[in-house]
Design a protein around this motif. Sequence first.
Motif, PDB file in Angstrom:
ATOM      1  N   ARG A 151      -3.467  -2.304   5.361  1.00  7.94           N
ATOM      2  CA  ARG A 151      -3.581  -1.005   4.704  1.00  7.94           C
ATOM      3  C   ARG A 151      -3.068   0.061   5.658  1.00  7.94           C
ATOM      4  O   ARG A 151      -3.205  -0.056   6.869  1.00  7.94           O
ATOM      5  CB  ARG A 151      -5.050  -0.723   4.371  1.00  7.94           C
ATOM      6  CG  ARG A 151      -5.553  -1.579   3.234  1.00  7.94           C
ATOM      7  CD  ARG A 151      -6.926  -1.138   2.816  1.00  7.94           C
ATOM      8  NE  ARG A 151      -7.346  -1.874   1.628  1.00  7.94           N
ATOM      9  CZ  ARG A 151      -8.465  -1.657   0.976  1.00  7.94           C
ATOM     10  NH1 ARG A 151      -9.299  -0.715   1.393  1.00  7.94           N
ATOM     11  NH2 ARG A 151      -8.762  -2.351  -0.093  1.00  7.94           N
ATOM     12  N   LYS A 152      -2.492   1.106   5.084  1.00  8.02           N
ATOM     13  CA  LYS A 152      -1.862   2.099   5.939  1.00  8.02           C
ATOM     14  C   LYS A 152      -2.867   2.873   6.784  1.00  8.02           C
ATOM     15  O   LYS A 152      -2.501   3.463   7.790  1.00  8.02           O
ATOM     16  CB  LYS A 152      -1.038   3.073   5.083  1.00  8.02           C
ATOM     17  CG  LYS A 152       0.200   2.437   4.483  1.00  8.02           C
ATOM     18  CD  LYS A 152       1.300   2.246   5.499  1.00  8.02           C
ATOM     19  CE  LYS A 152       2.512   1.581   4.858  1.00  8.02           C
ATOM     20  NZ  LYS A 152       3.612   1.384   5.804  1.00  8.02           N
ATOM     21  N   ARG A 196      -2.444   3.493  -5.626  1.00  7.22           N
ATOM     22  CA  ARG A 196      -2.203   3.165  -4.224  1.00  7.22           C
ATOM     23  C   ARG A 196      -1.676   1.738  -4.037  1.00  7.22           C
ATOM     24  O   ARG A 196      -0.712   1.519  -3.309  1.00  7.22           O
ATOM     25  CB  ARG A 196      -3.512   3.336  -3.456  1.00  7.22           C
ATOM     26  CG  ARG A 196      -3.377   3.029  -1.996  1.00  7.22           C
ATOM     27  CD  ARG A 196      -4.658   3.309  -1.247  1.00  7.22           C
ATOM     28  NE  ARG A 196      -4.499   2.895   0.135  1.00  7.22           N
ATOM     29  CZ  ARG A 196      -5.478   2.851   1.015  1.00  7.22           C
ATOM     30  NH1 ARG A 196      -6.690   3.200   0.675  1.00  7.22           N
ATOM     31  NH2 ARG A 196      -5.242   2.460   2.256  1.00  7.22           N
ATOM     32  N   ASP A 237       0.867  -1.178   0.000  1.00 10.02           N
ATOM     33  CA  ASP A 237       0.000   0.000   0.000  1.00 10.02           C
ATOM     34  C   ASP A 237       0.907   1.232   0.000  1.00 10.02           C
ATOM     35  O   ASP A 237       1.586   1.502   0.978  1.00 10.02           O
ATOM     36  CB  ASP A 237      -0.877  -0.033   1.255  1.00 10.02           C
ATOM     37  CG  ASP A 237      -1.728   1.219   1.387  1.00 10.02           C
ATOM     38  OD1 ASP A 237      -1.635   2.086   0.503  1.00 10.02           O
ATOM     39  OD2 ASP A 237      -2.490   1.315   2.368  1.00 10.02           O
ATOM     40  N   TYR A 238       0.904   1.975  -1.117  1.00 11.28           N
ATOM     41  CA  TYR A 238       1.829   3.097  -1.247  1.00 11.28           C
ATOM     42  C   TYR A 238       1.249   4.422  -0.752  1.00 11.28           C
ATOM     43  O   TYR A 238       1.831   5.461  -0.982  1.00 11.28           O
ATOM     44  CB  TYR A 238       2.260   3.246  -2.715  1.00 11.28           C
ATOM     45  CG  TYR A 238       3.403   2.320  -3.091  1.00 11.28           C
ATOM     46  CD1 TYR A 238       4.715   2.660  -2.780  1.00 11.28           C
ATOM     47  CD2 TYR A 238       3.170   1.118  -3.741  1.00 11.28           C
ATOM     48  CE1 TYR A 238       5.763   1.817  -3.108  1.00 11.28           C
ATOM     49  CE2 TYR A 238       4.204   0.273  -4.073  1.00 11.28           C
ATOM     50  CZ  TYR A 238       5.503   0.625  -3.758  1.00 11.28           C
ATOM     51  OH  TYR A 238       6.536  -0.200  -4.076  1.00 11.28           O
ATOM     52  N   SER A 239       0.089   4.412  -0.085  1.00  7.32           N
ATOM     53  CA  SER A 239      -0.605   5.679   0.163  1.00  7.32           C
ATOM     54  C   SER A 239       0.168   6.671   1.036  1.00  7.32           C
ATOM     55  O   SER A 239      -0.003   7.873   0.890  1.00  7.32           O
ATOM     56  CB  SER A 239      -1.976   5.406   0.777  1.00  7.32           C
ATOM     57  OG  SER A 239      -1.826   4.654   1.942  1.00  7.32           O
ATOM     58  N   THR A 240       1.023   6.196   1.945  1.00 10.03           N
ATOM     59  CA  THR A 240       1.754   7.164   2.767  1.00 10.03           C
ATOM     60  C   THR A 240       3.240   7.177   2.430  1.00 10.03           C
ATOM     61  O   THR A 240       4.059   7.652   3.213  1.00 10.03           O
ATOM     62  CB  THR A 240       1.595   6.847   4.271  1.00 10.03           C
ATOM     63  OG1 THR A 240       2.118   5.530   4.517  1.00 10.03           O
ATOM     64  CG2 THR A 240       0.148   6.894   4.692  1.00 10.03           C
ATOM     65  N   TRP A 257       4.007  10.296  -2.800  1.00 13.24           N
ATOM     66  CA  TRP A 257       3.635   9.311  -3.811  1.00 13.24           C
ATOM     67  C   TRP A 257       2.487   9.824  -4.681  1.00 13.24           C
ATOM     68  O   TRP A 257       1.497  10.331  -4.181  1.00 13.24           O
ATOM     69  CB  TRP A 257       3.213   8.009  -3.126  1.00 13.24           C
ATOM     70  CG  TRP A 257       2.990   6.898  -4.081  1.00 13.24           C
ATOM     71  CD1 TRP A 257       1.790   6.416  -4.504  1.00 13.24           C
ATOM     72  CD2 TRP A 257       3.986   6.125  -4.738  1.00 13.24           C
ATOM     73  NE1 TRP A 257       1.979   5.387  -5.392  1.00 13.24           N
ATOM     74  CE2 TRP A 257       3.329   5.187  -5.557  1.00 13.24           C
ATOM     75  CE3 TRP A 257       5.390   6.136  -4.741  1.00 13.24           C
ATOM     76  CZ2 TRP A 257       4.013   4.278  -6.347  1.00 13.24           C
ATOM     77  CZ3 TRP A 257       6.057   5.230  -5.517  1.00 13.24           C
ATOM     78  CH2 TRP A 257       5.381   4.309  -6.312  1.00 13.24           C
ATOM     79  N   ASP A 285      -8.091   2.610  -7.026  1.00 14.88           N
ATOM     80  CA  ASP A 285      -7.720   2.609  -5.609  1.00 14.88           C
ATOM     81  C   ASP A 285      -8.844   2.120  -4.707  1.00 14.88           C
ATOM     82  O   ASP A 285      -8.607   1.550  -3.650  1.00 14.88           O
ATOM     83  CB  ASP A 285      -7.329   4.021  -5.169  1.00 14.88           C
ATOM     84  CG  ASP A 285      -5.992   4.430  -5.750  1.00 14.88           C
ATOM     85  OD1 ASP A 285      -5.359   3.581  -6.407  1.00 14.88           O
ATOM     86  OD2 ASP A 285      -5.592   5.590  -5.561  1.00 14.88           O
TER      87      ASP A 285
END
Lengths: 195, 419
Positions: free
Chosen positions: A151-152, A75, A62-65, A71, A100
């Motif tokens: 998930r973040k 996501r 999960d790239y959200s943060t 980024w 997403d």
Amino acid sequence: MKLETLKQNLQGVLADKVVRFSEHANQLAIEISPEHWLEVARTLRDHPELHFEQLTDLCGVDYSTYGDGRWQGPRFCAVTHLLSVRNNCRLRVKVFVSDDDFPVVDSVSEIWPGANWFEREAFDLFGIIFTGHPDLRRILSDYGFIGHPFRKDFPLIGNVEMRYDPEQRRVIYQPVSIDPRELTPRIVREENYGG
Amino acid sequence: MADIRNYTLNFGPQHPAAHGVLRMVLELDGEVVKRADPHIGLLHRATEKLAEHKTFLQAMPYMDRLDYVSMMCNEHAYVMATEKLLGIEVPIRAQYIRVMFDEITRILNHLLWLGAHGLDIGAMTIFLYTFREREDLMDIYEAVSGARLHAAYYRPGGVYRDLPDSMPLYETAKMTVHNAKQVDGMNANRHGSMLDFIEDFTNRFPGCVDEYETLLTDNRIWKQRTVGIGVITPERALALGLTGPMLRGSGLAWDLRKKQPYEVYDRVDFDIPVGVNGDCYDRYLVRMEEMRQSNRIIKQCVDWLRVNPGPVITDNHKVAPPAREGMKQNMEELIHHFKLFTEGMHVPEGECYAAVEHPKGEFGIYMVSDGANKPYRLKIRAPGFSHMSAMDEMARGHMIADVVALMGTFDIVFGEIDR
């Protein structure tokens, strides 16, 4: 097999289906768009110059943060690690999922049966849906668990806790009673920090 | 006539042969398994998520708690991944120490596997034999790291400290059942350095393996329970993601220590044993031979370590703490120490996958860093997870009792499967 040879083979066989090549720490990674993933996976396994007969690992990210909000891309990403025993080389394949809110990607458990549980895990922990998977159930979290814990935006302490209730004489779920704490803050330094 | 339906049986979650907390739903036709559906995750602690909230150094001891019978091998994959991202070199002495402890760990793991596997399918004595040797190896762990199980000995950049010059001795005053003479006997091989103690072990150990083999290898009952059980072809094993002895038992000579050597495995001499039929018995033979080969490697490492002193951890103080002495006298080193243990090290942005030949198979760490002092994402590739996923296919058509033999041959530890 040398990394350079592998890269040339990949360029020759997959041509324009590879969105991006990246090399880091002497490891090769390619990025594939989700609509080509199933086709590319089959080529990666069957083509005599590539011959990745084993799927070592498959996981969600999960790239959200990432980088404290720097980024820009999609996501979720499904990251696959492949191993060719014949050519003695490894390859990382990244498939960024376009939607997403409803992440869907093709399942490769037909091609590598070993992917079956890894995809269940990625579904359980990140909510990535693998179409064509024979048995997409939760695997690591509890029966009846709500949410996707890795998930973040899912809190580290969780949302519910479990205890035995003597009055109802059964185990019940209730909202968590502990407070989140972070002993060491997460810091991303600006470039060239401290010289 | 009443129609005969399949019978569903819950194997576990509390079953002595389930090697921890496994619930397996078995669909049976008489005593024959038609379908096996393992329900895992009862020991899920979200190690990967916890690691995202800890600094790189704080997350390291979690690795011991994954596969809690081969602790240092788990640590090894983690520190290797961190080192690859940092791009630092490990001192050669630390590499030899790591190889030596990886092999000690392999023997530790295989001894527990052998004892438990034997116990599961009806051989009681072997368990007592293997735990006798495990005790010596545990003492080595304790002498070097202070802990028998959760060592936290490998650190990014090397190992925590050099090998000690002495082994702890048994004390007569603390012994309740042994007299002074017996205690002297127990201390006989502990008067030298730790390397002396390890060397003494390596001289003894091949004899111990012979002893285990007299109990099992030609044992009629053992063969009845393992020969022809859980046969798997090398092609299928690869497709299912099996690694380690599970793959070598089918005749494929694939060993990361030889094929993709890390640390100093390319400098030591050892062989890869392979099986022929790919059944439980062949995998048993492979693991027995692996113990002998590990013993050979340990011996070579001991010889090298005796004559080659040197640093055991990198002198890059952004990664490893400076020496205590320097810290007391030097402002800069004090600051380094303070920053390292409060904020932690910053690992450059990037991603990498590091795998080691763990006693159970390929243990890998996929690490993504965004330049922070904590990993952005950590994925643990546990060999047991893949092995367990092959359970359904391998158990079909076998009897219930063979499921237990299969579990033994998978070498299952739930710490790593559930993570």
